[in-house]
Design an enzyme around this catalytic site. Sequence first.
Site, PDB file in Angstrom:
ATOM      1  N   ILE A 157       0.834  -1.200   0.000  1.00  0.00           N
ATOM      2  CA  ILE A 157       0.000   0.000   0.000  1.00  0.00           C
ATOM      3  C   ILE A 157       0.878   1.263   0.000  1.00  0.00           C
ATOM      4  O   ILE A 157       1.595   1.548   0.962  1.00  0.00           O
ATOM      5  CB  ILE A 157      -0.997   0.005   1.188  1.00  0.00           C
ATOM      6  CG1 ILE A 157      -1.795  -1.309   1.175  1.00  0.00           C
ATOM      7  CG2 ILE A 157      -1.921   1.228   1.123  1.00  0.00           C
ATOM      8  CD1 ILE A 157      -2.477  -1.661  -0.150  1.00  0.00           C
ATOM      9  N   GLU A 363      -0.974  -0.663 -10.477  1.00  0.00           N
ATOM     10  CA  GLU A 363      -2.269  -0.288 -11.070  1.00  0.00           C
ATOM     11  C   GLU A 363      -2.571  -1.108 -12.331  1.00  0.00           C
ATOM     12  O   GLU A 363      -3.123  -0.610 -13.314  1.00  0.00           O
ATOM     13  CB  GLU A 363      -2.322   1.220 -11.320  1.00  0.00           C
ATOM     14  CG  GLU A 363      -2.069   1.968 -10.016  1.00  0.00           C
ATOM     15  CD  GLU A 363      -2.596   3.381  -9.990  1.00  0.00           C
ATOM     16  OE1 GLU A 363      -3.598   3.646 -10.650  1.00  0.00           O
ATOM     17  OE2 GLU A 363      -1.981   4.190  -9.275  1.00  0.00           O
ATOM     18  N   GLU A 367       0.624  -6.970 -18.694  1.00  0.00           N
ATOM     19  CA  GLU A 367      -0.180  -8.115 -19.166  1.00  0.00           C
ATOM     20  C   GLU A 367      -1.662  -7.847 -18.926  1.00  0.00           C
ATOM     21  O   GLU A 367      -2.509  -8.144 -19.785  1.00  0.00           O
ATOM     22  CB  GLU A 367       0.234  -9.404 -18.437  1.00  0.00           C
ATOM     23  CG  GLU A 367       1.613  -9.938 -18.794  1.00  0.00           C
ATOM     24  CD  GLU A 367       2.753  -9.171 -18.109  1.00  0.00           C
ATOM     25  OE1 GLU A 367       2.486  -8.317 -17.240  1.00  0.00           O
ATOM     26  OE2 GLU A 367       3.919  -9.435 -18.468  1.00  0.00           O
TER      27      GLU A 367
HETATM   28  C1  FAD Z   1       5.618  -0.006  -5.344  1.00  0.00           C
HETATM   29  C2  FAD Z   1       4.229  -0.550  -5.409  1.00  0.00           C
HETATM   30  C3  FAD Z   1       3.172   0.244  -4.999  1.00  0.00           C
HETATM   31  C4  FAD Z   1       1.869  -0.275  -4.981  1.00  0.00           C
HETATM   32  N1  FAD Z   1       0.837   0.487  -4.501  1.00  0.00           N
HETATM   33  C5  FAD Z   1      -0.387  -0.069  -4.325  1.00  0.00           C
HETATM   34  C6  FAD Z   1      -1.432   0.625  -3.638  1.00  0.00           C
HETATM   35  O1  FAD Z   1      -1.268   1.777  -3.232  1.00  0.00           O
HETATM   36  N2  FAD Z   1      -2.608   0.001  -3.410  1.00  0.00           N
HETATM   37  C7  FAD Z   1      -2.844  -1.277  -3.838  1.00  0.00           C
HETATM   38  O2  FAD Z   1      -3.936  -1.785  -3.597  1.00  0.00           O
HETATM   39  N3  FAD Z   1      -1.873  -1.967  -4.510  1.00  0.00           N
HETATM   40  C8  FAD Z   1      -0.652  -1.400  -4.744  1.00  0.00           C
HETATM   41  N4  FAD Z   1       0.350  -2.103  -5.389  1.00  0.00           N
HETATM   42  C9  FAD Z   1       0.078  -3.447  -5.856  1.00  0.00           C
HETATM   43  C10 FAD Z   1       0.083  -3.571  -7.382  1.00  0.00           C
HETATM   44  O3  FAD Z   1      -1.056  -2.969  -7.916  1.00  0.00           O
HETATM   45  C11 FAD Z   1       0.224  -5.072  -7.714  1.00  0.00           C
HETATM   46  O4  FAD Z   1       1.565  -5.398  -7.416  1.00  0.00           O
HETATM   47  C12 FAD Z   1      -0.090  -5.367  -9.162  1.00  0.00           C
HETATM   48  O5  FAD Z   1      -1.465  -5.224  -9.401  1.00  0.00           O
HETATM   49  C13 FAD Z   1       0.323  -6.795  -9.562  1.00  0.00           C
HETATM   50  O6  FAD Z   1      -0.106  -7.735  -8.617  1.00  0.00           O
HETATM   51  P1  FAD Z   1       0.954  -8.798  -8.040  1.00  0.00           P
HETATM   52  O7  FAD Z   1       2.142  -8.038  -7.597  1.00  0.00           O
HETATM   53  O8  FAD Z   1       0.241  -9.637  -7.049  1.00  0.00           O
HETATM   54  O9  FAD Z   1       1.374  -9.676  -9.283  1.00  0.00           O
HETATM   55  P2  FAD Z   1       0.645 -10.991  -9.821  1.00  0.00           P
HETATM   56  O10 FAD Z   1      -0.809 -10.731 -10.024  1.00  0.00           O
HETATM   57  O11 FAD Z   1       1.036 -12.152  -8.991  1.00  0.00           O
HETATM   58  O12 FAD Z   1       1.314 -11.129 -11.255  1.00  0.00           O
HETATM   59  C14 FAD Z   1       2.612 -11.705 -11.468  1.00  0.00           C
HETATM   60  C15 FAD Z   1       2.803 -11.833 -12.977  1.00  0.00           C
HETATM   61  O13 FAD Z   1       1.769 -12.687 -13.518  1.00  0.00           O
HETATM   62  C16 FAD Z   1       1.079 -11.999 -14.546  1.00  0.00           C
HETATM   63  N5  FAD Z   1      -0.329 -12.392 -14.566  1.00  0.00           N
HETATM   64  C17 FAD Z   1      -1.193 -12.482 -13.517  1.00  0.00           C
HETATM   65  N6  FAD Z   1      -2.405 -12.865 -13.932  1.00  0.00           N
HETATM   66  C18 FAD Z   1      -2.328 -13.010 -15.281  1.00  0.00           C
HETATM   67  C19 FAD Z   1      -3.253 -13.385 -16.313  1.00  0.00           C
HETATM   68  N7  FAD Z   1      -4.530 -13.658 -16.056  1.00  0.00           N
HETATM   69  N8  FAD Z   1      -2.802 -13.442 -17.589  1.00  0.00           N
HETATM   70  C20 FAD Z   1      -1.522 -13.128 -17.885  1.00  0.00           C
HETATM   71  N9  FAD Z   1      -0.604 -12.767 -16.957  1.00  0.00           N
HETATM   72  C21 FAD Z   1      -1.003 -12.697 -15.682  1.00  0.00           C
HETATM   73  C22 FAD Z   1       1.248 -10.519 -14.192  1.00  0.00           C
HETATM   74  O14 FAD Z   1       1.014  -9.672 -15.307  1.00  0.00           O
HETATM   75  C23 FAD Z   1       2.674 -10.500 -13.693  1.00  0.00           C
HETATM   76  O15 FAD Z   1       3.553 -10.456 -14.784  1.00  0.00           O
HETATM   77  C24 FAD Z   1       1.633  -1.587  -5.449  1.00  0.00           C
HETATM   78  C25 FAD Z   1       2.715  -2.362  -5.902  1.00  0.00           C
HETATM   79  C26 FAD Z   1       3.994  -1.850  -5.874  1.00  0.00           C
HETATM   80  C27 FAD Z   1       5.130  -2.728  -6.333  1.00  0.00           C
END
Ligand code: FAD
Length: 381
Positions: A157, A363, A367
């Site tokens: 967050i 955000e 992908e």
């Molecule tokens: C610095 C930072 C700040 C952030 N700030 C916020 C915030 O303020 N509030 C908040 O709520 N979140 C926040 N996030 C979270 C961010 O939005 C998520 O990290 C992002 O949505 C990706 O989710 P994940 O990290 O769980 O990756 P995952 O969903 O686990 O994805 C890992 C990989 O798998 C791929 N993938 C997943 N599903 C599919 C699919 N169906 N088809 C193809 N490829 C797929 C993804 O594209 C990625 O390459 C932040 C993240 C970071 C790193």
Amino acid sequence: MDFALNEDQLAVQEVARTFAEKRLKPRAEEFDSEKLMDRGLIKEIAELDLMGIGLPEEYGGGGMDSICYLLTVEELTRGCSSHAAVVMLHNSLYGYPLVRYGTEEQKQKYLPPICTGDAIGVFALSEAGAGSDASSLTTTYTKTDGGYLINGSKIFITMGSMSDTMIVFAISEKGAGAKGISAFMVDTKSDGVMIGTNEKKMGFRASPTTELSFSDCFVPKENLLGNEGEGFKIAMSTLDGGRISVGAMSLGLAQEALEIAIKYAGDRVQFGKPISSFQAVQFHLADMSTMLEQARWLVWRAGWLKDQGDNYTLAAAHAKLAASEMSTAVTHKATQVLGGYGYCAEYQVERLYRDARLTELFEGTSEMQRIVIGRQLTGKR
Ligand SMILES: Cc1cc2nc3c(=O)[nH]c(=O)nc-3n(C[C@H](O)[C@H](O)[C@H](O)COP(=O)(O)OP(=O)(O)OC[C@H]3O[C@@H](n4cnc5c(N)ncnc54)[C@H](O)[C@@H]3O)c2cc1C
């Protein structure tokens, strides 16, 4: 079709650019290496009426259009992406859903303090098991006398450890899916809110990225945002706008890197000439500038469509995908133009490159943007 910025937009661009130049850029390396967010600077940004620039004036905002907001984010990002991200949070991830779905009381209570920089509001959606698949939340809410109890935890967050108030998304029961999700206004000081550790990150280092947990955290019923079961819709519509903001951040990082690279190429002499006279270097600069301009028009068009009240889901995904991948590519090329100094902190490009990498991740990853675009084009899920 008018491609020129109007007087208001040029004025806002100038104010944000000057502030970034004078107040953020000189300390950007310090913010990054010390992981330092300066709350005084957040107040200064607010005093320039930029902190809530796109929010309605009756709640303390600037009442300006999306282009003014996007220009602000781009220019402030050129100074420091972490401080610029607070403006993104306040106008987009936190401010927008309040304006669109909040009650009059909620707007009056929560919007003015984020516009003045007295409070920091955050958006708490992501969880350890729910990233790209935001419908699989496990943070639950249960009804109790006069309100709800929230239990569970959030990760990643932005500004979590510095927040005063947050929008928290929770589900009625594990496995209930998108329709079981609701959104709540939660004061960070409430009993049952625990601030966890901040992540150690590749870039965007001044901005704390925090784990938050909730243990029987009581939320009064008037703090429900929108209707029960509307949380997923609120999150997705908010992220449409958030994606354009990330697009603007991507432009700022790339524009800064391009300008540093042009200057360096003019100053650096090898083989008896400035390296800018070598066609190979000019080609790098030409590609950087071309990619940047392409992305800028997509970002601005998506902002313009939003202001027209048109559906801009496709335009926002185009903008975010193109601008974030452009930002990584342009900062990468800037590193190449600077040679060894591109890899060192002194010339800033190294930090811009690390920061740019985030734009393809948060955000909605690249992908996920391709998935949104593919679905919009084919109508197939
Ligand atoms: C610095 C930072 C700040 C952030 N700030 C916020 C915030 O303020 N509030 C908040 O709520 N979140 C926040 N996030 C979270 C961010 O939005 C998520 O990290 C992002 O949505 C990706 O989710 P994940 O990290 O769980 O990756 P995952 O969903 O686990 O994805 C890992 C990989 O798998 C791929 N993938 C997943 N599903 C599919 C699919 N169906 N088809 C193809 N490829 C797929 C993804 O594209 C990625 O390459 C932040 C993240 C970071 C790193």
